[in-house]
Structures are given as C-alpha cells and as structure tokens.
Design a protein around this motif. Structure first.
Motif, PDB file in Angstrom:
ATOM      1  N   GLU A 259       0.826  -1.204   0.000  1.00  0.00           N
ATOM      2  CA  GLU A 259       0.000   0.000   0.000  1.00  0.00           C
ATOM      3  C   GLU A 259       0.863   1.257   0.000  1.00  0.00           C
ATOM      4  O   GLU A 259       2.034   1.211   0.386  1.00  0.00           O
ATOM      5  N   ALA A 260       0.251   2.363  -0.383  1.00  0.00           N
ATOM      6  CA  ALA A 260       0.939   3.657  -0.376  1.00  0.00           C
ATOM      7  C   ALA A 260       1.524   3.925   1.005  1.00  0.00           C
ATOM      8  O   ALA A 260       0.851   3.725   2.013  1.00  0.00           O
ATOM      9  N   GLY A 261       2.778   4.331   1.038  1.00  0.00           N
ATOM     10  CA  GLY A 261       3.447   4.626   2.293  1.00  0.00           C
ATOM     11  C   GLY A 261       4.190   3.457   2.900  1.00  0.00           C
ATOM     12  O   GLY A 261       5.000   3.635   3.805  1.00  0.00           O
ATOM     13  N   SER A 262       3.892   2.236   2.413  1.00  0.00           N
ATOM     14  CA  SER A 262       4.584   1.078   2.985  1.00  0.00           C
ATOM     15  C   SER A 262       6.035   1.048   2.505  1.00  0.00           C
ATOM     16  O   SER A 262       6.361   1.465   1.403  1.00  0.00           O
TER      17      SER A 262
ATOM     18  N   TYR B 215      15.081  -0.926  -7.540  1.00  0.00           N
ATOM     19  CA  TYR B 215      14.392   0.174  -6.870  1.00  0.00           C
ATOM     20  C   TYR B 215      14.439   1.434  -7.727  1.00  0.00           C
ATOM     21  O   TYR B 215      13.478   2.200  -7.768  1.00  0.00           O
ATOM     22  N   SER B 216      15.544   1.638  -8.416  1.00  0.00           N
ATOM     23  CA  SER B 216      15.675   2.794  -9.302  1.00  0.00           C
ATOM     24  C   SER B 216      14.665   2.719 -10.447  1.00  0.00           C
ATOM     25  O   SER B 216      14.060   3.724 -10.826  1.00  0.00           O
TER      26      SER B 216
ATOM     27  N   PHE C 123       9.878   3.750  -0.271  1.00  0.00           N
ATOM     28  CA  PHE C 123       8.473   3.645   0.100  1.00  0.00           C
ATOM     29  C   PHE C 123       7.579   3.670  -1.127  1.00  0.00           C
ATOM     30  O   PHE C 123       7.883   4.335  -2.121  1.00  0.00           O
ATOM     31  N   VAL C 124       6.448   2.966  -1.035  1.00  0.00           N
ATOM     32  CA  VAL C 124       5.458   2.985  -2.112  1.00  0.00           C
ATOM     33  C   VAL C 124       4.846   4.379  -2.145  1.00  0.00           C
ATOM     34  O   VAL C 124       4.444   4.930  -1.117  1.00  0.00           O
TER      35      VAL C 124
ATOM     36  N   LEU D  96       6.574   4.763  -9.054  1.00  0.00           N
ATOM     37  CA  LEU D  96       5.877   3.865  -8.137  1.00  0.00           C
ATOM     38  C   LEU D  96       6.379   3.968  -6.704  1.00  0.00           C
ATOM     39  O   LEU D  96       5.634   3.679  -5.767  1.00  0.00           O
ATOM     40  N   VAL D  97       7.648   4.324  -6.534  1.00  0.00           N
ATOM     41  CA  VAL D  97       8.224   4.410  -5.193  1.00  0.00           C
ATOM     42  C   VAL D  97       9.021   5.697  -5.043  1.00  0.00           C
ATOM     43  O   VAL D  97       9.370   6.349  -6.025  1.00  0.00           O
TER      44      VAL D  97
END
Length: 127
Positions: free
Chosen positions: A29-32, A55-56, A73-74, A63-64
């Motif tokens: 979820e967003a913020g995770s 991650y890049s 973070f998402v 997305l993050v």
C-alpha cells in the motif's frame, strides 16, 4: 524468487517486476516501506547494486520514493508526481515544467478573454 543456491538469481528486472505487481495488486500500500536494499540483496543472494537498480526502475516509473537514510516507500498515486521528497529527478523536472505550462496557459486564457470582450463590444459593420 527463491534464493536457494541452485536456483537462478533474480535480475534487477525480476525484482522490479515482483514489487511492481505487489504494488498494482494492492499487496504493498501507499506509504509502505520496501525491504532495505542490503537486507534484500543478502536474502536473494544478489549484489546490492542489483536491488538498487530494481528500486531505481520503480522510482523512475513513479511507483516508489527513496529517502536518504529512511528507505524506499510505495508512492501515494493520488499525489502529483515530483512533489514528494525522494521523487525521481525526472519527475521533479517534469512537474516544474508542467507548472510553467499551466501558468502560461492560464495567462493566455486571460488574454483571450480580454480580446473577446474588446471584439465583442464592437458593433460589426453593416453591409
């Protein structure tokens, strides 16, 4: 992604695809927070740069977000791209450019409204 020694090691593309799917499916979820890059690299038996590359990719796709010393973070998709700390520099530049375009269009709209009022006030010639 099985980190066992006989299984092929995941590529950055594989790792990014896994998290991309989890984000799309709502598992993340967003913020995770995504796992720390060092820890994930160790768990998967890959180089740290492989996880950082994954991650890049996700950051470049919007997305993050990565925050120095805090992690990855998402991103909340309801917020405009490039506005949060840790946004991809490309999205920050894009957001600034879009703001500039928006301001220019607003000014042009105001000028057009004034011109239409001036022209609309004039009585057309009779033929």
């Amino acid at each position: 992604m099985d980190p066992s020694s006989d299984a092929p090691k995941p590529t950055a593309k594989d790792i990014a695809a896994k998290y991309r799917k989890e984000i799309a499916d709502g598992v993340r979820e967003a913020g995770s927070r995504l796992p720390a890059a060092r820890q994930l690299a160790k768990e998967l038996g890959v180089q740290l740069m492989t996880v950082q590359s994954a991650y890049s990719q996700l950051r470049d796709e919007g997305l993050v977000l990565s925050q120095q010393g805090r992690g990855t973070f998402v991103r909340d998709p309801s917020l405009p791209l490039g506005t949060e700390p840790g946004s991809s520099p490309a999205y920050v530049a894009l957001a600034e450019e879009l703001n500039s375009i928006h301001d220019t269009l607003r000014l042009l709209g105001e000028r057009l409204d004034r011109l239409e009022r001036v022209v609309g006030d004039e009585t057309p010639p009779v033929r």
